[in-house]
Design a protein around this motif. Structure first.
Motif, PDB file in Angstrom:
ATOM      1  N   LEU A   8       2.629  53.580  41.345  1.00 19.58           N
ATOM      2  CA  LEU A   8       2.006  53.923  42.619  1.00 19.58           C
ATOM      3  C   LEU A   8       0.911  54.949  42.384  1.00 19.58           C
ATOM      4  O   LEU A   8       1.147  55.946  41.700  1.00 19.58           O
ATOM      5  CB  LEU A   8       3.069  54.485  43.567  1.00 19.58           C
ATOM      6  N   VAL A   9      -0.255  54.694  42.932  1.00 21.11           N
ATOM      7  CA  VAL A   9      -1.350  55.650  42.860  1.00 21.11           C
ATOM      8  C   VAL A   9      -1.697  56.039  44.292  1.00 21.11           C
ATOM      9  O   VAL A   9      -2.010  55.173  45.114  1.00 21.11           O
ATOM     10  CB  VAL A   9      -2.588  55.050  42.157  1.00 21.11           C
ATOM     11  N   GLN A  10      -1.594  57.338  44.566  1.00 22.55           N
ATOM     12  CA  GLN A  10      -1.805  57.817  45.921  1.00 22.55           C
ATOM     13  C   GLN A  10      -2.777  58.998  45.928  1.00 22.55           C
ATOM     14  O   GLN A  10      -2.752  59.816  45.010  1.00 22.55           O
ATOM     15  CB  GLN A  10      -0.471  58.297  46.519  1.00 22.55           C
ATOM     16  N   PRO A  11      -3.598  59.110  46.965  1.00 21.86           N
ATOM     17  CA  PRO A  11      -4.479  60.286  47.059  1.00 21.86           C
ATOM     18  C   PRO A  11      -3.706  61.512  47.527  1.00 21.86           C
ATOM     19  O   PRO A  11      -2.664  61.410  48.206  1.00 21.86           O
ATOM     20  CB  PRO A  11      -5.523  59.864  48.093  1.00 21.86           C
ATOM     21  N   VAL A  12      -4.215  62.672  47.156  1.00 20.10           N
ATOM     22  CA  VAL A  12      -3.641  63.930  47.637  1.00 20.10           C
ATOM     23  C   VAL A  12      -3.638  63.934  49.169  1.00 20.10           C
ATOM     24  O   VAL A  12      -4.606  63.519  49.802  1.00 20.10           O
ATOM     25  CB  VAL A  12      -4.459  65.131  47.106  1.00 20.10           C
ATOM     26  N   GLY A  13      -2.524  64.380  49.729  1.00 22.17           N
ATOM     27  CA  GLY A  13      -2.426  64.472  51.176  1.00 22.17           C
ATOM     28  C   GLY A  13      -1.874  63.232  51.854  1.00 22.17           C
ATOM     29  O   GLY A  13      -1.587  63.268  53.060  1.00 22.17           O
ATOM     30  N   SER A  14      -1.683  62.174  51.099  1.00 20.58           N
ATOM     31  CA  SER A  14      -1.150  60.942  51.688  1.00 20.58           C
ATOM     32  C   SER A  14       0.372  60.998  51.699  1.00 20.58           C
ATOM     33  O   SER A  14       0.989  61.767  50.951  1.00 20.58           O
ATOM     34  CB  SER A  14      -1.628  59.726  50.902  1.00 20.58           C
ATOM     35  N   PRO A  15       1.008  60.158  52.533  1.00 21.89           N
ATOM     36  CA  PRO A  15       2.476  60.150  52.558  1.00 21.89           C
ATOM     37  C   PRO A  15       3.052  59.327  51.412  1.00 21.89           C
ATOM     38  O   PRO A  15       2.356  58.564  50.755  1.00 21.89           O
ATOM     39  CB  PRO A  15       2.789  59.491  53.904  1.00 21.89           C
ATOM     40  N   LEU A  16       4.366  59.508  51.211  1.00 20.83           N
ATOM     41  CA  LEU A  16       5.055  58.805  50.132  1.00 20.83           C
ATOM     42  C   LEU A  16       6.382  58.266  50.633  1.00 20.83           C
ATOM     43  O   LEU A  16       7.077  58.925  51.412  1.00 20.83           O
ATOM     44  CB  LEU A  16       5.335  59.756  48.970  1.00 20.83           C
ATOM     45  N   SER A  17       6.722  57.079  50.167  1.00 21.11           N
ATOM     46  CA  SER A  17       8.052  56.546  50.419  1.00 21.11           C
ATOM     47  C   SER A  17       8.458  55.697  49.230  1.00 21.11           C
ATOM     48  O   SER A  17       7.857  54.666  48.961  1.00 21.11           O
ATOM     49  CB  SER A  17       8.065  55.708  51.701  1.00 21.11           C
ATOM     50  N   LEU A  18       9.470  56.162  48.505  1.00 21.71           N
ATOM     51  CA  LEU A  18      10.031  55.405  47.386  1.00 21.71           C
ATOM     52  C   LEU A  18      11.436  54.975  47.783  1.00 21.71           C
ATOM     53  O   LEU A  18      12.204  55.785  48.293  1.00 21.71           O
ATOM     54  CB  LEU A  18      10.094  56.262  46.120  1.00 21.71           C
ATOM     55  N   GLU A  19      11.750  53.728  47.497  1.00 29.07           N
ATOM     56  CA  GLU A  19      13.037  53.208  47.940  1.00 29.07           C
ATOM     57  C   GLU A  19      13.915  52.789  46.763  1.00 29.07           C
ATOM     58  O   GLU A  19      13.436  52.305  45.734  1.00 29.07           O
ATOM     59  CB  GLU A  19      12.822  52.017  48.868  1.00 29.07           C
ATOM     60  N   CYS A  20      15.185  52.990  46.948  1.00 34.75           N
ATOM     61  CA  CYS A  20      16.180  52.651  45.945  1.00 34.75           C
ATOM     62  C   CYS A  20      17.377  52.021  46.645  1.00 34.75           C
ATOM     63  O   CYS A  20      17.849  52.545  47.651  1.00 34.75           O
ATOM     64  CB  CYS A  20      16.596  53.930  45.221  1.00 34.75           C
ATOM     65  N   THR A  21      17.834  50.888  46.127  1.00 35.90           N
ATOM     66  CA  THR A  21      19.012  50.260  46.707  1.00 35.90           C
ATOM     67  C   THR A  21      19.981  49.865  45.601  1.00 35.90           C
ATOM     68  O   THR A  21      19.571  49.548  44.480  1.00 35.90           O
ATOM     69  CB  THR A  21      18.669  49.008  47.531  1.00 35.90           C
ATOM     70  N   VAL A  22      21.251  49.910  45.922  1.00 34.26           N
ATOM     71  CA  VAL A  22      22.310  49.569  44.987  1.00 34.26           C
ATOM     72  C   VAL A  22      23.076  48.380  45.539  1.00 34.26           C
ATOM     73  O   VAL A  22      23.319  48.299  46.747  1.00 34.26           O
ATOM     74  CB  VAL A  22      23.256  50.769  44.778  1.00 34.26           C
TER      75      VAL A  22
END
Lengths: 107, 111
Positions: B11-25
């Motif tokens: 993932l490449v994101q600009p400074v100040g942008s939001p983030l959402s990383l997901e993990c499922t089991v």
């Protein structure tokens, strides 16, 4: 506070020579310690845990409460042992890791 | 058998942008879930862990947050990314705090 210290960032050992990866911990209770390994292009995975008192891939580790250490040892290094090794400590449900040691086996 | 899925891989994101990383089991119930950040020279830093739905323990003060909306789902978020948030993020699960099983990780670059 709990802490895991791995003093060596990189350890280079010749094939066939003994290996010792150092791990020291700081913990006020009864510790539960682990060694994890990450081979190239693979996921981090458990190598061994102290309560099992087992030998995996020729590696062993003994918990020394007096010295607060859990060093990982192998009598004869093999080229396939080259990897990143992490020592970990479990405190209830929290599991913390050291900074890791990269083991490089020289031919 | 149990499996753990983590996305995206990069993932490449600009400074100040939001983030959402997901993990499922999959294949287990009520696992302990963990988020770690792996950085060169700093090892594996525990960020958050959860022992149940809605229960989050934070280890490092920062602008990241975690949530567990479902039993087998763990989300790492940020409202505004910083340059220092760049790194390799690993999700992991365990049964009652025992052996950890790791995901394949997300390489986050904040530019």
């Amino acid at each position: 506070a709990q802490r895991v210290t791995q003093p060596e960032k990189l350890l280079s050992v010749f094939k066939g020579a003994p290996v010792e990866l150092k791990c020291n911990y700081s913990y006020s209770g009864s510790p539960e310690l682990f060694w994890y390994v990450q081979y190239s292009r693979q996921r981090l995975q458990l190598l061994l845990r102290h309560i099992s008192r087992e030998s995996i891939k020729g590696f062993t580790a003994d918990l020394n409460k007096g010295e607060t250490s859990f060093h990982l040892k192998k009598p004869f290094a093999q080229e396939e042992d080259s990897a990143m090794y992490y020592c970990a400590l479990r405190s209830d449900d929290k599991i913390i890791f050291g900074k890791g040691t990269r083991l490089h086996i020289l031919p | 058998s149990q499996t753990i899925h983590q996305w995206p891989a990069t993932l490449v994101q600009p400074v100040g942008s939001p983030l959402s990383l997901e993990c499922t089991v999959e294949g287990t119930s009520n696992p302990n879930l963990y988020w770690y950040r792996q950085a060169a020279g700093r090892g594996l830093q525990l960020l958050f862990y959860s022992v149940g739905i809605g229960q989050i323990s934070s280890e490092v003060p920062q602008n990241l947050s975690a949530s567990r909306p479902q039993d087998r789902q763990f989300i790492l978020s940020s409202k505004k990314l910083l340059l220092s948030d760049s790194g390799f993020y690993l999700c992991a699960w365990s049964w009652l705090g025992e052996k950890l099983f790791f995901g394949s990780g997300t390489q986050l670059s904040v530019l």
